[in-house]
Design a protein around this motif. Structure first.
Motif, PDB file in Angstrom:
ATOM      1  N   THR A   1      19.192 -11.789 -47.915  1.00  0.00           N
ATOM      2  CA  THR A   1      19.437 -10.924 -46.765  1.00  0.00           C
ATOM      3  C   THR A   1      20.831 -10.325 -46.907  1.00  0.00           C
ATOM      4  N   ILE A   2      20.954  -9.071 -46.467  1.00  0.00           N
ATOM      5  CA  ILE A   2      22.251  -8.405 -46.508  1.00  0.00           C
ATOM      6  C   ILE A   2      22.601  -7.915 -45.112  1.00  0.00           C
ATOM      7  N   SER A   3      23.894  -7.768 -44.888  1.00  0.00           N
ATOM      8  CA  SER A   3      24.369  -7.260 -43.603  1.00  0.00           C
ATOM      9  C   SER A   3      25.688  -6.541 -43.812  1.00  0.00           C
ATOM     10  N   ALA A   4      26.019  -5.724 -42.808  1.00  0.00           N
ATOM     11  CA  ALA A   4      27.286  -4.991 -42.789  1.00  0.00           C
ATOM     12  C   ALA A   4      27.691  -4.849 -41.330  1.00  0.00           C
ATOM     13  N   PRO A   5      28.985  -4.678 -41.070  1.00  0.00           N
ATOM     14  CA  PRO A   5      29.444  -4.569 -39.685  1.00  0.00           C
ATOM     15  C   PRO A   5      29.033  -3.259 -39.007  1.00  0.00           C
ATOM     16  N   SER A   6      28.494  -2.318 -39.767  1.00  0.00           N
ATOM     17  CA  SER A   6      28.098  -1.026 -39.222  1.00  0.00           C
ATOM     18  C   SER A   6      26.986  -0.446 -40.082  1.00  0.00           C
ATOM     19  N   ASN A   7      26.220   0.472 -39.516  1.00  0.00           N
ATOM     20  CA  ASN A   7      25.194   1.142 -40.313  1.00  0.00           C
ATOM     21  C   ASN A   7      25.644   2.540 -40.727  1.00  0.00           C
ATOM     22  N   SER A   8      26.972   2.792 -40.618  1.00  0.00           N
ATOM     23  CA  SER A   8      27.505   4.080 -41.073  1.00  0.00           C
ATOM     24  C   SER A   8      28.910   3.889 -41.635  1.00  0.00           C
ATOM     25  N   VAL A   9      29.298   4.855 -42.474  1.00  0.00           N
ATOM     26  CA  VAL A   9      30.625   4.863 -43.074  1.00  0.00           C
ATOM     27  C   VAL A   9      31.024   6.328 -43.253  1.00  0.00           C
ATOM     28  N   ALA A  10      32.294   6.603 -43.134  1.00  0.00           N
ATOM     29  CA  ALA A  10      32.790   7.972 -43.308  1.00  0.00           C
ATOM     30  C   ALA A  10      32.965   8.281 -44.791  1.00  0.00           C
ATOM     31  N   VAL A  11      32.841   9.564 -45.122  1.00  0.00           N
ATOM     32  CA  VAL A  11      33.114  10.008 -46.486  1.00  0.00           C
ATOM     33  C   VAL A  11      34.540   9.596 -46.843  1.00  0.00           C
TER      34      VAL A  11
ATOM     35  N   SER B   1      35.658   6.577 -47.030  1.00  0.00           N
ATOM     36  CA  SER B   1      35.968   5.247 -46.488  1.00  0.00           C
ATOM     37  C   SER B   1      35.090   4.192 -47.143  1.00  0.00           C
ATOM     38  N   THR B   2      35.422   2.935 -46.872  1.00  0.00           N
ATOM     39  CA  THR B   2      34.664   1.826 -47.436  1.00  0.00           C
ATOM     40  C   THR B   2      34.075   0.958 -46.332  1.00  0.00           C
ATOM     41  N   LEU B   3      33.056   0.213 -46.702  1.00  0.00           N
ATOM     42  CA  LEU B   3      32.384  -0.710 -45.796  1.00  0.00           C
ATOM     43  C   LEU B   3      31.969  -1.921 -46.610  1.00  0.00           C
ATOM     44  N   GLN B   4      32.349  -3.111 -46.153  1.00  0.00           N
ATOM     45  CA  GLN B   4      32.042  -4.335 -46.894  1.00  0.00           C
ATOM     46  C   GLN B   4      30.695  -4.916 -46.460  1.00  0.00           C
TER      47      GLN B   4
ATOM     48  N   ILE C   1      25.774   9.840 -52.794  1.00  0.00           N
ATOM     49  CA  ILE C   1      26.046   9.720 -51.358  1.00  0.00           C
ATOM     50  C   ILE C   1      26.959   8.530 -51.087  1.00  0.00           C
ATOM     51  N   ALA C   2      26.670   7.392 -51.715  1.00  0.00           N
ATOM     52  CA  ALA C   2      27.504   6.197 -51.553  1.00  0.00           C
ATOM     53  C   ALA C   2      27.373   5.323 -52.787  1.00  0.00           C
ATOM     54  N   THR C   3      28.489   4.758 -53.205  1.00  0.00           N
ATOM     55  CA  THR C   3      28.487   3.821 -54.325  1.00  0.00           C
ATOM     56  C   THR C   3      28.727   2.421 -53.779  1.00  0.00           C
ATOM     57  N   ILE C   4      28.339   1.424 -54.545  1.00  0.00           N
ATOM     58  CA  ILE C   4      28.591   0.037 -54.160  1.00  0.00           C
ATOM     59  C   ILE C   4      29.026  -0.719 -55.404  1.00  0.00           C
ATOM     60  N   ASP C   5      30.077  -1.522 -55.267  1.00  0.00           N
ATOM     61  CA  ASP C   5      30.584  -2.266 -56.421  1.00  0.00           C
ATOM     62  C   ASP C   5      29.925  -3.639 -56.517  1.00  0.00           C
ATOM     63  N   ASN C   6      30.344  -4.424 -57.507  1.00  0.00           N
ATOM     64  CA  ASN C   6      29.760  -5.749 -57.739  1.00  0.00           C
ATOM     65  C   ASN C   6      30.039  -6.743 -56.632  1.00  0.00           C
ATOM     66  N   ASN C   7      30.974  -6.429 -55.748  1.00  0.00           N
ATOM     67  CA  ASN C   7      31.319  -7.323 -54.637  1.00  0.00           C
ATOM     68  C   ASN C   7      30.735  -6.864 -53.313  1.00  0.00           C
TER      69      ASN C   7
ATOM     70  N   LEU D   1      31.127  -3.792 -51.891  1.00  0.00           N
ATOM     71  CA  LEU D   1      31.976  -2.832 -51.183  1.00  0.00           C
ATOM     72  C   LEU D   1      31.428  -1.429 -51.407  1.00  0.00           C
ATOM     73  N   VAL D   2      30.990  -0.809 -50.297  1.00  0.00           N
ATOM     74  CA  VAL D   2      30.429   0.541 -50.342  1.00  0.00           C
ATOM     75  C   VAL D   2      31.542   1.549 -50.127  1.00  0.00           C
ATOM     76  N   THR D   3      31.472   2.661 -50.851  1.00  0.00           N
ATOM     77  CA  THR D   3      32.376   3.795 -50.650  1.00  0.00           C
ATOM     78  C   THR D   3      31.532   5.021 -50.349  1.00  0.00           C
ATOM     79  N   GLY D   4      31.815   5.660 -49.208  1.00  0.00           N
ATOM     80  CA  GLY D   4      31.122   6.880 -48.846  1.00  0.00           C
ATOM     81  C   GLY D   4      31.568   8.018 -49.746  1.00  0.00           C
ATOM     82  N   VAL D   5      30.622   8.750 -50.349  1.00  0.00           N
ATOM     83  CA  VAL D   5      30.937   9.825 -51.286  1.00  0.00           C
ATOM     84  C   VAL D   5      30.669  11.188 -50.661  1.00  0.00           C
ATOM     85  N   SER D   6      29.484  11.350 -50.046  1.00  0.00           N
ATOM     86  CA  SER D   6      29.137  12.624 -49.406  1.00  0.00           C
ATOM     87  C   SER D   6      28.178  12.352 -48.244  1.00  0.00           C
TER      88      SER D   6
END
Length: 154
Positions: free
Chosen positions: A76-86, A88-91, A118-124, A126-131
C-alpha cells in the motif's frame, strides 16, 4: 519463504589441492528458518536467519548467514496530498505486509510514474511535479504491485 538458494563448497586437502568427489554434508543451524538438503539446496521456511555450513571428512566450513524474508502479499502507498505543484516535491510512503497482515520490515520498493513528463519519482518515493496533468504512481515489492495512486500536478 518457500524459495530455494543453492550453496556450493569446495573440498581441499591441507596443501590447498582441490579434492574431487568429496562427500559434503550440509547443516542449517535453524531448520525452523531454512532447511538444506544433501545437494546444498536451502529452502526458506519462516522469516529469520540461520547459519549454513558444509562439512567433509570431519572438517566444517565457515558459516554463511542465510536470511529468509516473508513473502509480500500486499503493498500500500500513501502521500499527504493527492496533488503537487509543478517544480515541487511530495514524499510518498509504502508498506508491505505478509499474508497474515504483518508489516514486513526493511522491505525494498520500486517506485514508478506512468508519465515522467508530468511527474517523476525517485527510488525513495519522492515525487517531483514536472508539468500540469494527472499521473499514476505505484510501488512494488517482491513482485507485488500497489493499487494506483492518482496524483494531480498543478
Amino acid at each position: 519463504m518457500g524459495q530455494n538458494q543453492a550453496f556450493s563448497a569446495t573440498v581441499k586437502n591441507s596443501s590447498g589441492t582441490v579434492l574431487a568427489g568429496g562427500v559434503l554434508s550440509w547443516t542449517s543451524s535453524a531448520t525452523n528458518v531454512a532447511t538444506i538438503d544433501s545437494a546444498g539446496i536451502a529452502t526458506g521456511v519462516a522469516p529469520g536467519s540461520t547459519q549454513i555450513t558444509a562439512a567433509a571428512e570431519g572438517v566444517t566450513s565457515t558459516a554463511v548467514t542465510l536470511t529468509v524474508t516473508a513473502n509480500v502479499a500486499t503493498v500500500t502507498i500513501s502521500a499527504p496530498s493527492n496533488s503537487v505543484a509543478v517544480g515541487s516535491t511530495l514524499q510518498f510512503s509504502a508498506t508491505a505486509k505478509d499474508s497474515s497482515g504483518n508489516v514486513i520490515q526493511n522491505a525494498v520498493f520500486q517506485w514508478a510514474s506512468n508519465a515522467s513528463s508530468i511527474a517523476t519519482i525517485d527510488n525513495n518515493g519522492l515525487v517531483t511535479g514536472v508539468s500540469h496533468g494527472t499521473v499514476i504512481i505505484t510501488a512494488s515489492s517482491g513482485g507485488v504491485l500497489s493499487a494506483p495512486f492518482m496524483l494531480t500536478v498543478q
